[in-house]
Each structure stands twice: as structure tokens, then as C-alpha cells.
Design a protein around this motif. Structure first.
Motif, short mmCIF file in Angstrom:
data_model
loop_
_atom_site.label_atom_id
_atom_site.label_comp_id
_atom_site.label_asym_id
_atom_site.label_seq_id
_atom_site.Cartn_x
_atom_site.Cartn_y
_atom_site.Cartn_z
N LYS A 1 0.86 -1.20 0.00
CA LYS A 1 0.00 0.00 0.00
C LYS A 1 0.90 1.24 0.00
O LYS A 1 1.85 1.30 -0.77
CB LYS A 1 -0.97 -0.04 1.18
CG LYS A 1 -1.80 -1.34 1.19
CD LYS A 1 -3.03 -1.25 2.05
CE LYS A 1 -3.76 -2.59 2.05
NZ LYS A 1 -5.06 -2.56 2.67
N HIS B 1 -9.01 -2.41 -5.94
CA HIS B 1 -8.92 -2.59 -4.49
C HIS B 1 -9.98 -1.73 -3.79
O HIS B 1 -10.30 -0.63 -4.24
CB HIS B 1 -7.52 -2.22 -3.98
CG HIS B 1 -7.33 -2.60 -2.55
ND1 HIS B 1 -7.72 -1.78 -1.51
CD2 HIS B 1 -6.84 -3.72 -1.97
CE1 HIS B 1 -7.46 -2.39 -0.35
NE2 HIS B 1 -6.92 -3.57 -0.60
N GLU C 1 -11.46 -10.15 -0.75
CA GLU C 1 -11.15 -9.33 0.43
C GLU C 1 -12.44 -8.73 0.97
O GLU C 1 -12.92 -7.71 0.43
CB GLU C 1 -10.21 -8.19 0.05
CG GLU C 1 -8.88 -8.64 -0.53
CD GLU C 1 -7.77 -7.60 -0.32
OE1 GLU C 1 -6.70 -8.00 0.13
OE2 GLU C 1 -8.01 -6.39 -0.56
N GLY D 1 -7.85 -4.08 7.16
CA GLY D 1 -7.41 -3.14 8.20
C GLY D 1 -8.02 -3.44 9.56
O GLY D 1 -7.97 -2.61 10.47
N SER E 1 -6.62 -8.67 6.63
CA SER E 1 -6.00 -9.05 7.90
C SER E 1 -5.46 -10.49 7.86
O SER E 1 -5.42 -11.17 8.90
CB SER E 1 -6.98 -8.86 9.06
OG SER E 1 -7.42 -7.51 9.11
N PHE F 1 -3.34 -12.96 0.29
CA PHE F 1 -2.92 -11.62 -0.10
C PHE F 1 -2.73 -10.84 1.19
O PHE F 1 -3.69 -10.48 1.87
CB PHE F 1 -4.00 -10.98 -0.98
CG PHE F 1 -3.56 -9.73 -1.70
CD1 PHE F 1 -2.22 -9.46 -1.92
CD2 PHE F 1 -4.50 -8.84 -2.18
CE1 PHE F 1 -1.82 -8.31 -2.61
CE2 PHE F 1 -4.12 -7.69 -2.87
CZ PHE F 1 -2.78 -7.43 -3.08
N ARG G 1 -0.69 -5.58 6.22
CA ARG G 1 0.13 -5.21 7.39
C ARG G 1 0.90 -6.36 7.99
O ARG G 1 2.00 -6.19 8.50
CB ARG G 1 -0.78 -4.63 8.50
CG ARG G 1 -1.36 -3.28 8.20
CD ARG G 1 -2.62 -3.08 9.03
NE ARG G 1 -3.61 -4.07 8.68
CZ ARG G 1 -4.51 -4.59 9.52
NH1 ARG G 1 -4.54 -4.18 10.77
NH2 ARG G 1 -5.36 -5.50 9.12
O1 LIG Z 1 -6.11 -4.90 1.59
C1 LIG Z 1 -5.34 -5.78 1.93
C2 LIG Z 1 -4.33 -6.31 1.00
O2 LIG Z 1 -4.47 -5.69 -0.23
C3 LIG Z 1 -5.35 -6.30 3.30
O3 LIG Z 1 -4.70 -5.43 4.13
P1 LIG Z 1 -4.54 -5.81 5.68
O4 LIG Z 1 -4.05 -7.22 5.72
O5 LIG Z 1 -3.56 -4.82 6.20
O6 LIG Z 1 -5.91 -5.71 6.28
#
Ligand SMILES: O=C(CO)COP(=O)(O)O
Length: 262
Positions: free
Chosen positions: A11, A99, A171, A177, A214, A231, A234
């Protein structure tokens, strides 16, 4: 047994310097890891645009590199945009499309997602096509909504007679997040449905379904039968976490092989 696909989007979390340090650490982990060496895991990394070419060099031979977005057009007077043609030219093999953050914060509509999916495939890039529901629901209707999103995103490419390899990133918006991913049974049910749907699309044969939101070490073993990979966001910021996921690829495959699955 098909390899598990493990992708990471950075990101806009890292500076350029931190991205380079992270890519070097990941390259070291991946080069030494039997899951990567033996083809049990396939990695892709999606840094911000400015770090893409350096990441291609640092991760050569161990991970594919991609961009987080692309333009709908291939060239011209589109200030601030980066074309799929140029993304492919510098050595990327994947590109993220649709996304949730681009939809929510930058107004990307279904029409934009259709055009960008087509632009990716037109330029030989595998779109990492992000789909997901806004709110937790029952997995059957969520799966139907995700299938609708996939078909809508692919419709322009289909109309143009394109085919190729698509990576569908399931997702759930509410899990991005968040503190923890969606429940394993929920993920399995939606991803199994999406995989069946893609398997029935010969023009996109070989397409895969991965889970994000997550995602973290510990998850793959819980969902491995019904997904083609993860995928990560964080929870891949430490190269050690990615190493743990690669360890799990090996243990999961061994467990599935012993049980005669996948
Ligand atoms: O959007 C995501 C991957 O593209 C997921 O992000 P997180 O794992 O940080 O929630």
C-alpha cells in the motif's frame, strides 16, 4: 500439487528506503526457503509505483512484482497515470485492480474496474482483481455477489475476446485493516464458490483465488483446501512473518498430501 500464491501489497505504508530494505530481507528469506526453491510457494510483491523498478531488481528470480493500479488507456495525455504497457515494460507481471481503498477513497466505479481489468490483460499482466462484500453476510449470498463482481470486471475483456490468467483476491471490506481476518469457514465457503465459478470459465483457465483482509501467519492452514493462497497487507511488514507463512505452505501441503486432498 499447484503452488500456493503468497502476495503482499505494501500500500503506501513504507518510504522508498524502507521498501528497498524490506525487499532485500524478503529476497534473502525467499532464496533460502525450501517452499520457494521447490516451487511449493509462488510470491508476488506490490510496492508503490516509485519503488517498482528497484523491487523488480531486488526480487528477481524469487518474486513477481506488480503495481497497485494502472491507467485505463495505454498512452497519451493522462497526467499522473501509469499505463499497463509501461508497468509490463519494466518487468511487472501482475497489477492490482479495483482494491476496496481505490473504490472507496478514489471513486473507482465498476466501469473503471472493467476498463482497468481489460487494460491489464491487454498488456499481458495478470490482474489481481479485488472483490468483496461491504458487510458480513451469509456466505452463499456473499459468494454470489463476489461472482457478480468478477464477471462484471471481466466483461469488457471478454467482449474484446481476451483471455489470460486472473488472480481473484477475495477481500471482505470489513476485514481489511481489521484486527482479525474473516472466520475460516466463511472464507472457505466464498472462495470455494469463486473457484468453481472460475473453473467453469475456459477463457480464464488457470485463474486463482486468494484471500486478503488481515491475513496473517496461522491462517493458511485453516483455509488451505479452498484457496490458492493469501494476499497479505500489514501482517507481512516483518520479513519474518512472511517466512512463517512460507513455513506454513510446507506444513499445509504435507498435511493435505497425507490426507489425499488438493
Ligand atoms: O487490503 C489488503 C491487501 O491488499 C489487506 O490489508 P490488511 O491485511 O492490512 O488488512
Amino acid at each position: 500439487m499447484a503452488p500456493y500464491l503468497v502476495g503482499v501489497s505494501l500500500k503506501m505504508y513504507f518510504s522508498h528506503a524502507r521498501t528497498l530494505a524490506w525487499c532485500s530481507a524478503v529476497a534473502e528469506v525467499a532464496r533460502a526457503h525450501p517452499a520457494v526453491r521447490d516451487g511449493a510457494a509462488e510470491l508476488f510483491v506490490i510496492p508503490s509505483y516509485l519503488s517498482v523498478t528497484a523491487a523488480v531488481d531486488l526480487l528477481r528470480g524469487v518474486a513477481a512484482v506488480g503495481a497497485q493500479d494502472l491507467a485505463m488507456e495505454d498512452e497519451g495525455a493522462f497526467t499522473g497515470e501509469v499505463s499497463g504497457a509501461e508497468i509490463a515494460e519494466v518487468g511487472c507481471r501482475v497489477v492490482e485492480v479495483g482494491h476496496a481503498e481505490r473504490r472507496r477513497l478514489f471513486g473507482e466505479t465498476d466501469a473503471v474496474v472493467r476498463a482497468k481489468t481489460d487494460a491489464a490483460l491487454r498488456n499481458g499482466l495478470a490482474p489481481v482483481l479485488c472483490v468483496g462484500e461491504a458487510e458480513r453476510g451469509d456466505p452463499e449470498s456473499v459468494a454470489q455477489e463476489c461472482v457478480r463482481q468478477v464477471d462484471d470486471a471481466l466483461s469488457s475483456a471478454r467482449a474484446a475476446g481476451r483471455n489470460g490468467h486472473v488472480i481473484v483476491a477475495y477481500e471482505p471490506l470489513w476485514a481489511i485493516g481489521a484486527d482479525s481476518p474473516a472466520e475460516p469457514d466463511y472464507i472457505r465457503s466464498v472462495c470455494a464458490h469463486l473457484r468453481r465459478h472460475l473453473d467453469s470459465s475456459p477463457d480464464f483457465a488457470g485463474s486463482r483465488v486468494i484471500y486478503g483482509g488481515s491475513a496473517r501467519p496461522g491462517l493458511l492452514g485453516e483455509i488451505a483446501d479452498d484457496v490458492d493462497g493469501l494476499f497479505l497487507g500489514r501482517f507481512a511488514h516483518r520479513a519474518e512473518s512472511l517466512e512463517e507463512v512460507l513455513d506454513e505452505v510446507l506444513s499445509t501441503r504435507a498435511a493435505l498430501q497425507a490426507a489425499g486432498g488438493r
